[in-house]
Design a protein around this motif. Sequence first.
Motif, short mmCIF file in Angstrom:
data_model
loop_
_atom_site.label_atom_id
_atom_site.label_comp_id
_atom_site.label_asym_id
_atom_site.label_seq_id
_atom_site.Cartn_x
_atom_site.Cartn_y
_atom_site.Cartn_z
N VAL A 86 0.84 -1.20 0.00
CA VAL A 86 0.00 0.00 0.00
C VAL A 86 0.87 1.25 0.00
O VAL A 86 0.70 2.16 -0.83
CB VAL A 86 -0.94 -0.02 1.22
N SER A 124 -7.77 -8.81 -3.59
CA SER A 124 -7.46 -8.51 -2.19
C SER A 124 -8.66 -7.87 -1.50
O SER A 124 -9.43 -7.15 -2.13
CB SER A 124 -6.28 -7.55 -2.17
N THR A 126 -8.41 -5.48 0.09
CA THR A 126 -8.12 -4.05 0.01
C THR A 126 -9.06 -3.34 -0.96
O THR A 126 -9.22 -2.12 -0.88
CB THR A 126 -6.62 -3.86 -0.35
N TYR A 148 -2.75 0.94 -4.81
CA TYR A 148 -2.69 -0.53 -4.88
C TYR A 148 -4.09 -1.12 -4.96
O TYR A 148 -4.39 -1.94 -5.83
CB TYR A 148 -1.94 -1.08 -3.66
N ASN A 178 -5.76 -11.51 5.16
CA ASN A 178 -4.33 -11.34 5.49
C ASN A 178 -3.60 -12.68 5.48
O ASN A 178 -3.54 -13.37 6.51
CB ASN A 178 -4.18 -10.68 6.87
N ASN A 198 4.57 -5.83 6.64
CA ASN A 198 3.44 -6.55 7.25
C ASN A 198 3.81 -7.07 8.63
O ASN A 198 4.98 -7.27 8.95
CB ASN A 198 2.99 -7.70 6.34
N LEU A 199 2.77 -7.29 9.43
CA LEU A 199 2.96 -7.61 10.84
C LEU A 199 3.79 -8.88 11.08
O LEU A 199 4.81 -8.84 11.76
CB LEU A 199 1.58 -7.74 11.51
N SER A 215 7.10 -2.48 16.57
CA SER A 215 6.26 -1.31 16.87
C SER A 215 4.82 -1.69 16.62
O SER A 215 4.45 -2.07 15.50
CB SER A 215 6.65 -0.14 15.98
N PHE A 217 1.26 -0.45 16.03
CA PHE A 217 0.74 0.84 15.56
C PHE A 217 -0.59 1.18 16.22
O PHE A 217 -1.65 1.02 15.62
CB PHE A 217 0.59 0.81 14.04
N CYS A 228 -5.56 -3.14 16.38
CA CYS A 228 -6.38 -3.43 15.19
C CYS A 228 -6.64 -4.94 15.04
O CYS A 228 -5.78 -5.76 15.38
CB CYS A 228 -5.67 -2.96 13.94
N ARG A 230 -7.59 -8.09 12.40
CA ARG A 230 -7.55 -8.53 11.00
C ARG A 230 -7.89 -10.02 10.92
O ARG A 230 -7.75 -10.76 11.88
CB ARG A 230 -6.14 -8.34 10.41
N TYR A 232 -6.51 -13.14 9.66
CA TYR A 232 -5.30 -13.82 9.19
C TYR A 232 -5.68 -15.22 8.71
O TYR A 232 -6.46 -15.92 9.37
CB TYR A 232 -4.25 -13.90 10.30
N ARG A 300 -0.81 3.84 12.51
CA ARG A 300 -0.32 3.96 11.14
C ARG A 300 -1.42 4.60 10.30
O ARG A 300 -2.55 4.08 10.31
CB ARG A 300 0.02 2.56 10.61
N ASP A 303 -4.89 2.83 8.52
CA ASP A 303 -5.31 1.53 9.08
C ASP A 303 -6.78 1.60 9.54
O ASP A 303 -7.14 2.50 10.30
CB ASP A 303 -4.45 1.15 10.29
C1 WQD Z 1 -1.77 -5.89 10.16
C2 WQD Z 1 -1.98 -5.16 11.46
C3 WQD Z 1 -1.13 -2.91 11.51
C4 WQD Z 1 3.07 -3.92 11.09
C5 WQD Z 1 -2.16 -5.45 4.20
C6 WQD Z 1 -2.67 -4.84 2.93
C7 WQD Z 1 -3.85 -5.60 2.44
C8 WQD Z 1 -3.57 -7.09 2.32
C9 WQD Z 1 -2.99 -7.63 3.56
C10 WQD Z 1 -2.73 -7.77 0.14
C11 WQD Z 1 -2.40 -3.71 11.27
C12 WQD Z 1 -0.39 -3.79 12.48
C13 WQD Z 1 1.70 -4.00 11.20
C14 WQD Z 1 3.83 -3.50 12.21
C15 WQD Z 1 1.80 -3.28 13.47
N1 WQD Z 1 -2.56 -7.44 1.36
N2 WQD Z 1 1.07 -3.68 12.37
N3 WQD Z 1 3.17 -3.19 13.36
O1 WQD Z 1 -2.48 -3.52 6.68
O2 WQD Z 1 -4.08 -5.35 7.44
O3 WQD Z 1 -3.18 -5.41 5.19
O4 WQD Z 1 -1.87 -6.82 3.97
O5 WQD Z 1 -3.55 -7.44 -0.61
O6 WQD Z 1 -4.19 -5.07 1.23
O7 WQD Z 1 -3.02 -3.51 3.20
O8 WQD Z 1 -1.65 -5.92 7.06
O9 WQD Z 1 0.28 -6.97 8.13
O10 WQD Z 1 0.48 -4.57 7.35
O11 WQD Z 1 -0.95 -5.10 9.32
O12 WQD Z 1 1.26 -2.96 14.55
O13 WQD Z 1 5.06 -3.38 12.16
O14 WQD Z 1 -0.71 -5.10 12.14
O15 WQD Z 1 -1.37 -1.65 12.05
O16 WQD Z 1 -3.32 -3.43 12.27
P1 WQD Z 1 -2.90 -4.95 6.65
P2 WQD Z 1 -0.37 -5.65 7.92
#
Ligand code: WQD
Length: 348
Positions: A86, A124, A126, A148, A178, A198-199, A215, A217, A228, A230, A232, A300, A303
């Motif tokens: 993104v 996605s 997204t 994206y 995710n 990604n997380l 970190s 977020f 947040c 999600r 998974y 972030r 989000d």
């Molecule tokens: C997950 C959670 C962050 C990193 C993305 C794309 C989406 C899809 C899946 C493909 C959030 C938190 C993250 C970190 C954190 N991909 N986080 N510290 O943003 O849900 O989705 O991947 O199409 O389109 O946007 O996934 O893994 O980045 O974040 O606290 O260092 O983890 O804030 O809540 P996201 P993510």
Amino acid sequence: MRVLVTGVTGYIGSHAAVELLGAGHDVIGVDDFSASTIETRQAIERAAGRKIEFHELDLRDGKGVECLLGHAELDAILHFAGRKFVGESVANPIRYYTRNVTASVNLFAAAERNAINNVVFSSSCTVYGNPAKLPVTEQSQIAPVSPYGRTKAVVEGLLQDLCHAQPKMRALALRYFNPIGAHPSGLIGEIPWGTPNNLVPYVMEVATGERAVLSVFGDDYNTPDGTCVRDYVHVVDIAKAHVLALEAVRRNTFGNRFENRDGFGALNLGTGHGSSVLEVLDACRTATQRPIAHQVVARRPGDAAVIYADPTRAASELGWRAELDLITMCTDHWNFAQNIAEQQADVS
Ligand code: WQD
């Protein structure tokens, strides 16, 4: 079936290739190695115990795509190749419109000319942006909030239009939530390139000692623990859905109870269950048996607080359900991350 898999050495493409080979299909893989390496080809073959046919090709090369599709005698296309970050898409939208949209136009133009009528597209969640209602169903509004996300929505639209224009063309867009985890063999998984966005990839690098602290977020969201939530889903479950989708597309059995009139459909791939950042962190601590330091930092930008799927349509259309739980996802991801860390240590 002889199946073209674009992005075959990427994260999800490689797992789908293993499942396709296991189901008896032939894989004709392409990749340009812009975000993957040649070693993944051998890893796919080892994990599946079968060979694939491979072509190094950048899908922005329209003539190259036409040449391949003109000669490969394909029954179907699984289209994974593309960029997926993104933040990068906000900074460099042209890269996303060329690598995700131009490349797809080249691919599907060649598919149309060569009457390759069965398509499964890697989309996605997204495309929904920040959904107003949860869980997210396929009828939720398509309202992407990043370049994206817009490129994924544009390609879905292209496929819908193409299916309308070509009565024999059928396409399913699979909207992943995710994806995390790795193949249980430890042979294939997501290879990190630079600092993970990604997380779970980030958490794993804290677990291996490559990074000091995760970190988190924001912990002031309106969710049970403030972080947040999600949906998974294990990458092997996602990969298996592609085999089922391919078979549904070929039989043209999807969409009878839904709005599919032109041979185009979209399905959510998620577990239907949300996990918070802190829950994922705990699962990773259990899986890795490592402490994994974290600190809470600012939110972030962009989000959404909570997103999870309603996966019932994938169940009724494909008979697909996510089977693997969060601990298995984290354990398999860790298994692969350790292998990668060892390989990198050997090289240096
Ligand atoms: C997950 C959670 C962050 C990193 C993305 C794309 C989406 C899809 C899946 C493909 C959030 C938190 C993250 C970190 C954190 N991909 N986080 N510290 O943003 O849900 O989705 O991947 O199409 O389109 O946007 O996934 O893994 O980045 O974040 O606290 O260092 O983890 O804030 O809540 P996201 P993510």
